[in-house]
Enzyme design. Structure first.
Site, PDB file in Angstrom:
ATOM      1  N   HIS A 267       0.836  -1.203   0.000  1.00  0.00           N
ATOM      2  CA  HIS A 267       0.000   0.000   0.000  1.00  0.00           C
ATOM      3  C   HIS A 267       0.874   1.256   0.000  1.00  0.00           C
ATOM      4  O   HIS A 267       0.565   2.250  -0.626  1.00  0.00           O
ATOM      5  CB  HIS A 267      -0.926   0.007   1.221  1.00  0.00           C
ATOM      6  CG  HIS A 267      -1.959  -1.069   1.169  1.00  0.00           C
ATOM      7  ND1 HIS A 267      -3.310  -0.814   1.134  1.00  0.00           N
ATOM      8  CD2 HIS A 267      -1.838  -2.422   1.117  1.00  0.00           C
ATOM      9  CE1 HIS A 267      -3.981  -1.957   1.077  1.00  0.00           C
ATOM     10  NE2 HIS A 267      -3.107  -2.950   1.071  1.00  0.00           N
TER      11      HIS A 267
ATOM     12  N   ASP B 144      -6.052   5.457   2.603  1.00  0.00           N
ATOM     13  CA  ASP B 144      -6.176   4.031   2.318  1.00  0.00           C
ATOM     14  C   ASP B 144      -7.544   3.499   2.753  1.00  0.00           C
ATOM     15  O   ASP B 144      -8.150   3.988   3.704  1.00  0.00           O
ATOM     16  CB  ASP B 144      -5.080   3.281   3.076  1.00  0.00           C
ATOM     17  CG  ASP B 144      -4.841   1.907   2.496  1.00  0.00           C
ATOM     18  OD1 ASP B 144      -3.915   1.780   1.680  1.00  0.00           O
ATOM     19  OD2 ASP B 144      -5.595   0.960   2.839  1.00  0.00           O
TER      20      ASP B 144
ATOM     21  N   GLN C 154      12.528  -5.763  -7.072  1.00  0.00           N
ATOM     22  CA  GLN C 154      11.634  -6.429  -8.032  1.00  0.00           C
ATOM     23  C   GLN C 154      11.489  -5.712  -9.367  1.00  0.00           C
ATOM     24  O   GLN C 154      11.528  -6.346 -10.422  1.00  0.00           O
ATOM     25  CB  GLN C 154      10.255  -6.634  -7.390  1.00  0.00           C
ATOM     26  CG  GLN C 154       9.226  -7.232  -8.343  1.00  0.00           C
ATOM     27  CD  GLN C 154       8.099  -7.923  -7.625  1.00  0.00           C
ATOM     28  OE1 GLN C 154       8.328  -8.715  -6.731  1.00  0.00           O
ATOM     29  NE2 GLN C 154       6.878  -7.639  -8.008  1.00  0.00           N
TER      30      GLN C 154
ATOM     31  N   ASN D 168       0.012  -4.965  -7.077  1.00  0.00           N
ATOM     32  CA  ASN D 168       1.220  -4.265  -7.554  1.00  0.00           C
ATOM     33  C   ASN D 168       2.071  -5.202  -8.405  1.00  0.00           C
ATOM     34  O   ASN D 168       2.532  -4.835  -9.483  1.00  0.00           O
ATOM     35  CB  ASN D 168       2.045  -3.745  -6.379  1.00  0.00           C
ATOM     36  CG  ASN D 168       1.287  -2.704  -5.589  1.00  0.00           C
ATOM     37  OD1 ASN D 168       1.026  -1.619  -6.078  1.00  0.00           O
ATOM     38  ND2 ASN D 168       0.892  -3.049  -4.372  1.00  0.00           N
ATOM     39  N   SER D 169       2.280  -6.407  -7.910  1.00  0.00           N
ATOM     40  CA  SER D 169       3.101  -7.361  -8.654  1.00  0.00           C
ATOM     41  C   SER D 169       2.452  -7.696  -9.994  1.00  0.00           C
ATOM     42  O   SER D 169       3.128  -7.797 -11.022  1.00  0.00           O
ATOM     43  CB  SER D 169       3.310  -8.643  -7.844  1.00  0.00           C
ATOM     44  OG  SER D 169       4.064  -8.351  -6.693  1.00  0.00           O
TER      45      SER D 169
HETATM   46  N1  UDP Z   1       8.379  -6.081  -3.670  1.00  0.00           N
HETATM   47  C1  UDP Z   1       9.717  -5.841  -3.872  1.00  0.00           C
HETATM   48  N2  UDP Z   1      10.593  -6.787  -3.446  1.00  0.00           N
HETATM   49  C2  UDP Z   1      10.215  -7.945  -2.839  1.00  0.00           C
HETATM   50  C3  UDP Z   1       8.833  -8.174  -2.651  1.00  0.00           C
HETATM   51  C4  UDP Z   1       7.938  -7.229  -3.093  1.00  0.00           C
HETATM   52  O1  UDP Z   1      10.113  -4.809  -4.427  1.00  0.00           O
HETATM   53  O2  UDP Z   1      11.064  -8.748  -2.485  1.00  0.00           O
HETATM   54  C5  UDP Z   1       7.411  -5.041  -4.087  1.00  0.00           C
HETATM   55  C6  UDP Z   1       6.709  -5.402  -5.372  1.00  0.00           C
HETATM   56  O3  UDP Z   1       7.445  -4.914  -6.462  1.00  0.00           O
HETATM   57  C7  UDP Z   1       5.363  -4.716  -5.180  1.00  0.00           C
HETATM   58  C8  UDP Z   1       5.132  -4.739  -3.672  1.00  0.00           C
HETATM   59  O4  UDP Z   1       6.408  -4.946  -3.098  1.00  0.00           O
HETATM   60  O5  UDP Z   1       5.444  -3.368  -5.624  1.00  0.00           O
HETATM   61  C9  UDP Z   1       4.223  -5.852  -3.223  1.00  0.00           C
HETATM   62  O6  UDP Z   1       2.907  -5.523  -3.493  1.00  0.00           O
HETATM   63  P1  UDP Z   1       1.857  -6.592  -3.991  1.00  0.00           P
HETATM   64  O7  UDP Z   1       0.558  -5.860  -4.142  1.00  0.00           O
HETATM   65  O8  UDP Z   1       2.334  -7.271  -5.186  1.00  0.00           O
HETATM   66  O9  UDP Z   1       1.778  -7.687  -2.863  1.00  0.00           O
HETATM   67  P2  UDP Z   1       1.621  -7.662  -1.262  1.00  0.00           P
HETATM   68  O10 UDP Z   1       2.989  -7.527  -0.732  1.00  0.00           O
HETATM   69  O11 UDP Z   1       0.754  -6.490  -0.914  1.00  0.00           O
HETATM   70  O12 UDP Z   1       1.021  -8.981  -0.967  1.00  0.00           O
END
Ligand code: UDP
Length: 470
Positions: free
Chosen positions: A16, A115, A345, A364-365
């Protein structure tokens, strides 16, 4: 004319915080005075952004707040490893209302982007005559589906966990199993969560509208459905991270400090052929049992593909790493890279060597996968991830499902090595993979166009800003 001043108030969770900070950067680049309300655990990314030249304000608010039952040292949602902790976390979020209202009173911004997890923010803002916009951080499709599920509870009419049912009245006949949908009707903590969801939806309908980190061309049917059928005011302004033409350093520093030297990681990738490496990562919150990690390792090895695999369960938590098959790292030395902890990532996904993404379908992913133009193996675990999976596999047809069946917040398991290997092969090899890649590349191009001047997301943000100024 004075500049529009907007407050951005993210949830304390990487998934978020990252897009909210990107939103603040985007608004700032469009002439808005943007201020982020950060809690102590998230000051560093905001400060890094400020150092990289963005003129973004920051107010720091204590968290856990006074009188919270959370122990000190808790800074974000990913530290919650039990239902009891999650319950205390959501109660702590409510306690933020009072200190937050003091900030509104003192600074009186023109608009608040808060949020979804702060349903009280609509009333707090209304006290000071400030319009509140809601940010969920998910897709239009999942916003539509979760509303249908909340209202119609279709899982109540099925006789068994394995029976599939179609969600009615949506643009596509999408099928789910009961076990893939969070059932917040049961007693206990889940019931608290059901109440919170109801508050969230109520506050959303009374708010000024909803900001969506998506672009129209990706999910036009659901963007229309959300606005026309569910009657929400919404602006699509994403993919947010594409609007910020950040330097490599900026991208490497998103969220947390990377657990691997970015040069080491990129050097490794640069030594590989284009589209020859699969990237495997499950976001910032989901956790697996050791048994499941063991299956992933075996599945990856059976697939025969090169890989970068991000494992959140670090060495500190499991010194002997009993989940790693014996000799795995020696055998896969030239083929694979395991990152224990936080990976850069975006930089990885943007590298030419990456040819596929095994993702938990966090929004996000998912969006980052779309913008990299690679096919995906979808492996949803909890939250709204099972909904996003359908967008990828059935609506956009740029991915294949690994066959995950059980919605579970912590210690997920149940996917076998053969399914993992097959999923990876399907996206990395053969005609099916090539077709998905072609489609994914088209969405990648459309995403870039959406954020360019006169693109659909650019224009929607212009419309919102004009409305707020008026
Ligand atoms: N992310 C990252 N490195 C990691 C894990 C996640 O940069 O090792 C970033 C990813 O690029 C994304 C966010 O963290 O922008 C994760 O958001 P997402 O909505 O995909 O999943 P959540 O963590 O909320 O389950």
């Amino acid at each position: 004319m004075t500049r529009l001043h907007v407050f951005f108030f993210p949830l304390m969770a990487q998934g978020h915080m990252i897009p909210t900070l990107e939103m603040a950067k985007l608004f700032s680049s469009r002439g808005v005075q943007a201020t982020v309300i950060a809690t102590p655990g998230f000051v560093t990314p905001v400060e890094n952004t400020r150092k990289s030249g963005y003129n973004i304000g920051i107010h720091v608010m204590k968290f856990p707040p006074e009188n919270s039952e959370l122990p000190d040292g808790i800074t974000s949602l990913d530290q919650m490893n039990s239902d009891d902790m999650i319950s205390k976390f959501t109660k702590a979020l409510e306690l933020l209302q009072e200190p937050f209202e003091k900030l509104l009173e003192e600074y009186h911004p023109d608009c608040l982007v808060a949020d979804m997890f702060f349903p009280w923010a609509t009333d707090a803002a209304a006290k000071f005559d400030i319009p509140r916009l809601v940010f969920h951080g998910t897709s239009f499709l999942s916003l539509c589906i979760s509303e249908h599920v909340r209202i119609f509870k279709p899982y109540k009419n099925v006789s068994s966990d394995s029976e599939e049912f179609v969600l009615p009245n949506l643009p596509h006949p999408l099928k789910f199993k009961k076990t893939q949908i969070p059932n917040f009707d049961d007693a206990g903590i889940e019931n608290d969560f059901a109440k919170l969801l109801t508050k969230i939806k109520e506050s959303e309908t009374r708010s000024y509208g909803v900001l969506v980190n998506s672009f129209y061309e990706l999910e036009p049917d659901y963007a229309d459905h959300f606005r026309k059928v569910l009657k929400r005011n919404a602006w699509h302004i994403g993919p947010l991270f594409l609007s910020n033409k950040g330097e490599e350093e900026d991208k490497a520093q998103r969220g947390k400090e990377s657990a691997i030297d970015k040069h080491e990681c990129l050097e490794w990738l640069n030594s590989k052929e284009p589209n020859s490496v699969v990237y495997i990562c499950f976001g910032s919150i989901a956790t697996f049992t050791s048994k499941q990690l063991h299956e992933i390792a075996n599945g990856v090895e059976i697939s025969g593909q090169k890989f970068v695999w991000v494992v959140r369960k670090g060495k500190d938590e499991d010194q002997n790493e009993n989940w790693l098959p014996e000799g795995f790292e020696e055998r896969t030395r030239d083929k694979g890279l395991i990152i224990r902890g936080w990976a850069p990532q975006l930089l990885i996904l943007e590298n030419k060597a990456i040819g596929g993404f095994v993702t938990h379908c966090g929004w996000n992913s998912t969006l980052e996968g779309v913008c990299s133009g690679v096919p995906m193996v979808t492996w949803p675990i909890f939250a709204e991830q099972f909904f996003n999976e359908k967008l990828v596999t059935e609506v956009l047809r740029i991915g294949v499902s690994v066959g995950s069946k059980q919605w579970k917040r912590v210690a997920s398991e149940g996917v076998e090595r053969e399914a993992i290997a097959l999923g990876i092969r399907r996206i990395m090899e053969g005609e099916e993979g090539a077709e998905m890649r072609k489609r994914a590349q088209e969405y990648k191009e459309q995403a870039r166009m959406a954020v360019e001047e006169d693109g659909s997301s650019y224009t929607d943000l212009s419309a919102l800003l004009q409305e707020l100024i008026a």
